[in-house]
Design a protein around this motif. Structure first.
Motif, PDB file in Angstrom:
ATOM      1  N   VAL A 141      -4.193  11.438  13.785  1.00  0.00           N
ATOM      2  CA  VAL A 141      -4.167  11.839  12.378  1.00  0.00           C
ATOM      3  C   VAL A 141      -4.673  13.276  12.225  1.00  0.00           C
ATOM      4  CG1 VAL A 141      -5.147  11.359  10.101  1.00  0.00           C
ATOM      5  CG2 VAL A 141      -4.348   9.479  11.517  1.00  0.00           C
ATOM      6  N   ALA A 145      -2.615  16.309  10.770  1.00  0.00           N
ATOM      7  CA  ALA A 145      -3.130  17.088   9.638  1.00  0.00           C
ATOM      8  C   ALA A 145      -3.142  18.579   9.974  1.00  0.00           C
ATOM      9  CB  ALA A 145      -4.532  16.608   9.270  1.00  0.00           C
ATOM     10  N   LEU A 222      -3.891  11.992   4.480  1.00  0.00           N
ATOM     11  CA  LEU A 222      -4.311  12.036   5.882  1.00  0.00           C
ATOM     12  C   LEU A 222      -5.826  12.139   6.001  1.00  0.00           C
ATOM     13  CD1 LEU A 222      -1.607  14.399   7.430  1.00  0.00           C
ATOM     14  CD2 LEU A 222      -1.834  11.938   7.751  1.00  0.00           C
ATOM     15  N   SER A 226      -8.128   9.412   7.757  1.00  0.00           N
ATOM     16  CA  SER A 226      -9.047   9.759   8.847  1.00  0.00           C
ATOM     17  C   SER A 226     -10.458   9.279   8.546  1.00  0.00           C
ATOM     18  CB  SER A 226      -9.031  11.272   9.059  1.00  0.00           C
ATOM     19  OG  SER A 226      -9.926  11.639  10.080  1.00  0.00           O
ATOM     20  N   SER A 279      -2.676   4.339   8.432  1.00  0.00           N
ATOM     21  CA  SER A 279      -2.681   5.629   9.123  1.00  0.00           C
ATOM     22  C   SER A 279      -1.351   5.890   9.820  1.00  0.00           C
ATOM     23  CB  SER A 279      -3.824   5.671  10.138  1.00  0.00           C
ATOM     24  OG  SER A 279      -3.628   4.701  11.155  1.00  0.00           O
ATOM     25  N   VAL A 283       1.030   9.016   9.046  1.00  0.00           N
ATOM     26  CA  VAL A 283       1.505   9.945  10.085  1.00  0.00           C
ATOM     27  C   VAL A 283       3.028  10.049  10.055  1.00  0.00           C
ATOM     28  CG1 VAL A 283       1.690  10.268  12.573  1.00  0.00           C
ATOM     29  CG2 VAL A 283      -0.500   9.652  11.579  1.00  0.00           C
ATOM     30  N   SER A 286       3.965  12.101   7.125  1.00  0.00           N
ATOM     31  CA  SER A 286       3.644  13.508   7.377  1.00  0.00           C
ATOM     32  C   SER A 286       4.675  14.151   8.291  1.00  0.00           C
ATOM     33  CB  SER A 286       2.245  13.613   7.990  1.00  0.00           C
ATOM     34  OG  SER A 286       1.924  14.946   8.300  1.00  0.00           O
TER      35      SER A 286
END
Length: 461
Positions: A141, A145, A222, A226, A279, A283, A286
């Motif tokens: 993560v 990020a 994110l 985290s 998460s 991801v 993202s």
């Protein structure tokens, strides 16, 4: 009569009832001994094998007392019996079997402690797997990020470039208003393309701002993911103080089956599973957003350059057209001035002729041959119908010369007005070309030096 020995195996002395009661007692004792055998306690010390030479009298028809006497004889001859070990007989043998006792052994406390320690360490190892997986996911993560943050920086630079281009477009429109208002402020194709460029840049700016908002929101997601992973990892780490930190799982080994099924009381709790799934989804989102940002940045730069190039080409074309018109105006202005000079000479000649046709202002300045009352003319006029046409011709010629003079003056005035208009238009075209050239130079100096990474400018992104 002498006494003779009789084989006991062939003789039955006791009654059957007495024999059967004894057999039942022996069988009951045998069952009790089997149930209460010491080896059911789990003891590992060697035990003496138990044997019994009891004859099952329910099958007594094939068994005799003589066999029993033979067995006794063999027992006395067996050397193992003398060493303290009971010999094996033809009766039933109790095999060496382990079985549990109805009460705990003396080592119950140690056994319970060993079981507890085993369970605790097994739980700790499972927790270490979960904690290592959470730490690895935190690392993924964090890397994602960082990549998304880099893309956000590129996005902000391109957005800043778009804002600068919009400002340059505004300066270009304001710069073109400095053209002469008489002939050059009419709307042309360059003004239309400047408006189209402004609309294009505004649309691109709005799209990038929307993408930037999504990027900031994804960065927050994110960061929250985290933090949740770190919280779960810290909570799992509370039971790992007695385990070494240099385990194989902490070095990136593949997780075992401990992460397959969540258990509220186990190492892998539903909360950990939920956080891991969230998460992973963050991801994936993202990564998809980063691809979208790359594609959008590439498209934006291409459209931005295309709009800028189109406007510049249009302005350069307008400058070329203006210069061509300026050259034509310059040639025509020279021709007009030449016509003015020619017409001025003609006008001077006509004026001189008209003045000569009118004659002198004072009659005393006339010559004798020019006077209409000279003697020859007076004598000729004595007869009727003998009028000379000299006077009428002079009047008609003066009128014609007067008309030519007026026409020439009008043409000269028109030529002078046209020449003045050509000169003004020529000056306007020269000023317009200078303004447009200044706008093009300004656009090339300010827009081409964009604050965008070189990798984006070169089209290698």
């Amino acid at each position: 009569m002498p006494i003779q020995s009789i084989a006991l195996g062939s003789v039955t002395i006791g009654p059957p009832s007495w024999r059967d009661s004894t057999v039942r007692s022996i069988q009951a004792a045998e069952n009790l001994v089997r149930k209460t055998h010491p080896e059911r306690w789990g003891s590992r010390r060697p035990t003496r094998p138990m044997s019994c030479n009891v004859v099952t009298f329910s099958q007594a028809h094939g068994d005799t007392v003589d066999k029993a006497s033979n067995n006794e004889k063999s027992d006395t001859e067996n050397p193992v019996w003398n060493n303290g070990t009971r010999p094996q007989t033809t009766g039933r043998m109790y095999r060496h079997t382990r079985f549990e006792a109805p009460f705990p052994p003396p080592s119950l406390q140690e056994q319970c402690a060993e079981v507890s320690v085993g369970l605790a360490f097994e739980y700790m190892r499972g927790v270490r797997e979960v904690e290592a997986q959470l730490r690895r996911q935190v690392s993924k993560v964090s890397k994602e990020a960082t990549k998304l943050e880099r893309e956000r920086g590129h996005l902000e630079k391109v957005l800043q470039s778009l804002k600068h281009d919009i400002q340059v477009n505004k300066w270009s429109v304001e710069g073109r208003t400095r053209r002469p208002a008489s002939t050059e402020l009419e709307r042309d194709g360059a003004d239309h393309l400047l408006e189209c460029e402004k609309m294009e840049l505004t649309e691109l700016k709005r799209e990038l701002e929307s993408t930037l908002r999504n990027t900031l929101a994804q960065l927050q997601i994110l960061g929250q993911s985290s933090r949740q992973l770190l919280e779960c990892a810290s909570e799992r780490y509370r039971v790992l103080e007695l385990l070494p930190h240099s385990g194989s799982l902490s070095r990136g080994a593949s997780p075992s089956q401990a992460l397959v099924k969540p258990d509220p009381a186990g190492p892998f709790t539903p909360n950990c599973m939920q956080v891991l799934k969230a998460s992973l989804l963050a991801v994936q989102q993202s990564q998809k957003l980063r691809e979208d940002i790359k594609q959008r940045i590439t498209t934006t730069i291409a459209r931005q350059r295309a709009a800028h190039r189109t406007v510049n080409d249009c302005l350069v074309k307008k400058i070329a057209e203006t210069i061509t018109l300026k050259q034509n105006l310059l040639v025509m202005s020279a021709a007009t001035r030449q016509a003015i000079f020619r017409q001025q000479r003609k006008l001077n000649c006509i004026s001189h002729s008209h003045n000569a046709a009118l004659g002198p202002k004072n009659s005393g300045d006339l010559l004798s041959r020019e006077k209409l009352n000279r003697p020859l003319v007076q004598i000729y006029h004595r007869h009727p119908g003998t009028q000379l046409l000299e006077a009428s011709h002079l009047l008609q010629g003066s009128a014609v010369l007067r008309r030519c003079l007026q026409s020439s003056e009008n043409e000269l005035a028109k030529l002078q007005g046209s020449c003045q208009q050509l000169t003004e238009n020529l000056n306007a075209k020269r000023a317009a070309a200078q303004v447009d050239s200044a706008v093009v130079r300004m656009r090339r100096q300010l827009v081409d030096q964009r604050a965008v990474p070189k990798i984006l400018q070169q089209g290698l992104y």
